[in-house]
Scaffold this motif. Structure first.
Motif, PDB file in Angstrom:
ATOM      1  N   GLY A 111     -65.488  95.598 -29.758  1.00  9.39           N
ATOM      2  CA  GLY A 111     -66.327  96.698 -29.314  1.00  9.39           C
ATOM      3  C   GLY A 111     -66.516  96.703 -27.809  1.00  9.39           C
ATOM      4  N   HIS A 112     -66.693  95.507 -27.219  1.00 10.16           N
ATOM      5  CA  HIS A 112     -66.840  95.413 -25.773  1.00 10.16           C
ATOM      6  C   HIS A 112     -65.530  95.780 -25.068  1.00 10.16           C
ATOM      7  CE1 HIS A 112     -70.889  93.931 -25.146  1.00 10.16           C
ATOM      8  NE2 HIS A 112     -70.737  93.021 -26.092  1.00 10.16           N
ATOM      9  N   ALA A 113     -65.660  96.285 -23.844  1.00 12.79           N
ATOM     10  CA  ALA A 113     -64.493  96.648 -23.044  1.00 12.79           C
ATOM     11  C   ALA A 113     -64.361  95.754 -21.820  1.00 12.79           C
ATOM     12  CB  ALA A 113     -64.584  98.110 -22.615  1.00 12.79           C
ATOM     13  N   GLY A 114     -64.955  94.573 -21.868  1.00 13.51           N
ATOM     14  CA  GLY A 114     -64.879  93.632 -20.757  1.00 13.51           C
ATOM     15  C   GLY A 114     -65.190  92.224 -21.242  1.00 13.51           C
ATOM     16  N   VAL A 115     -65.165  91.277 -20.310  1.00 12.49           N
ATOM     17  CA  VAL A 115     -65.472  89.883 -20.634  1.00 12.49           C
ATOM     18  C   VAL A 115     -66.876  89.796 -21.221  1.00 12.49           C
ATOM     19  CG1 VAL A 115     -65.828  87.574 -19.672  1.00 12.49           C
ATOM     20  CG2 VAL A 115     -63.973  89.020 -18.808  1.00 12.49           C
ATOM     21  N   VAL A 116     -67.036  89.048 -22.310  1.00 16.13           N
ATOM     22  CA  VAL A 116     -68.343  88.889 -22.961  1.00 16.13           C
ATOM     23  C   VAL A 116     -69.064  87.720 -22.297  1.00 16.13           C
ATOM     24  CG1 VAL A 116     -69.555  88.512 -25.132  1.00 16.13           C
ATOM     25  CG2 VAL A 116     -67.394  89.784 -25.124  1.00 16.13           C
ATOM     26  N   HIS A 117     -70.054  88.045 -21.458  1.00 20.54           N
ATOM     27  CA  HIS A 117     -70.734  87.021 -20.668  1.00 20.54           C
ATOM     28  C   HIS A 117     -71.834  86.302 -21.431  1.00 20.54           C
ATOM     29  CE1 HIS A 117     -68.626  87.850 -17.001  1.00 20.54           C
ATOM     30  NE2 HIS A 117     -68.969  89.116 -17.000  1.00 20.54           N
TER      31      HIS A 117
END
Length: 261
Positions: A111-117
């Motif tokens: 679902g995320h479109a970037g690194v999961v921080h």
């Protein structure tokens, strides 16, 4: 590396000749770390964040790991896998690989479109919250029928990377996040609506960490200052009360931009 490791840390103190324990002493105590388990993530990726939950009902350790490939990797590890090794004076053994179990009890949330921080479990693991490079905060709800987490809502409002997230209530009714945009935000756990935005410090200050204790929220940023906020009086349109917080050095707190808006 594309893996997680579970370690056991044992403390061993030397004994006298008659078998009685010597007086506790930091210098005489030996710390013996032993890698119990090594879990490889498939597909291979860099682990950027992680949280753990001990499920007593199932006797399993639940693992949620944010990755550089925009996914959240979720897995479970049975108690038998964690307690199957003996620690002590014996030589360290090669950690057991978990390639066999990951096909049975591991999966990825997309679902995320970037690194999961950041990724964090609620107190009973019925909910997951996550943040990412994509500037979003996401809530994932456990689906008992599907035996997986399903995305419940996506919160937008931050204008830069979101570094950390935490639950601000036991019933998951409030979620808090901090971002590179210098703000902390309080979200409705039910709808994902923004209930409050806190501008802490100068506009160039990135907020990196947030944690909660009961109804208190602690926020830390790149200015080296940690502030405490009382969220018990939180209502839409009202300001939050900022609690006094000691500064760990001689610097003075800049209060010109510390009002919650």
């Amino acid at each position: 590396r594309h893996m997680l490791e579970v370690w056991n840390v044992a403390m061993e103190s030397p004994s006298s000749e008659n078998g009685s324990s010597l007086q506790a002493d930091k210098e005489s105590t030996t710390i013996i770390p032993t890698c119990q388990h090594r879990i490889y993530i498939d597909p291979s990726t860099v682990v950027t964040s992680m949280d753990l939950f001990w499920n007593q009902a199932e006797n399993k350790l639940w693992i949620a790991a944010g990755t550089s490939f925009h996914m959240i990797w979720v897995s479970t590890l049975p108690l038998s896998e964690l307690t199957s090794r003996t620690v002590g004076k014996q030589k360290p053994q090669k950690p057991r690989e978990s390639m066999g179990m990951q096909a049975q009890s591991s999966y990825c949330l997309e679902g995320h479109a970037g690194v999961v921080h950041a990724v964090t479990f609620s107190t009973d693991a019925s909910v997951l919250a996550s943040t990412s490079d994509d500037r979003s905060v996401r809530k994932w709800k456990w689906d008992a029928a599907l035996q997986t987490y399903a995305q419940e809502w996506v919160g937008w409002g931050h204008s830069a990377r979101v570094w950390s997230v935490a639950f601000a209530s036991k019933d998951e009714s409030l979620i808090v996040s901090v971002s590179e945009d210098g703000t902390a935000r309080v979200w409705s756990g039910d709808s994902g609506a923004i209930l409050a935005t806190i501008h802490q410090g100068a506009s160039s200050c990135s907020l990196w960490a947030v944690d909660t204790l009961m109804d208190i929220m602690l926020v830390g940023g790149t200015d080296g200052v940690v502030k405490m906020y009382d969220i018990r009086n939180l209502c839409p349109g009202m300001k939050l009360k900022i609690l006094d917080c000691a500064v760990p050095d001689e610097r003075q707190i800049n209060t010109s931009n510390n009002l919650c808006k």
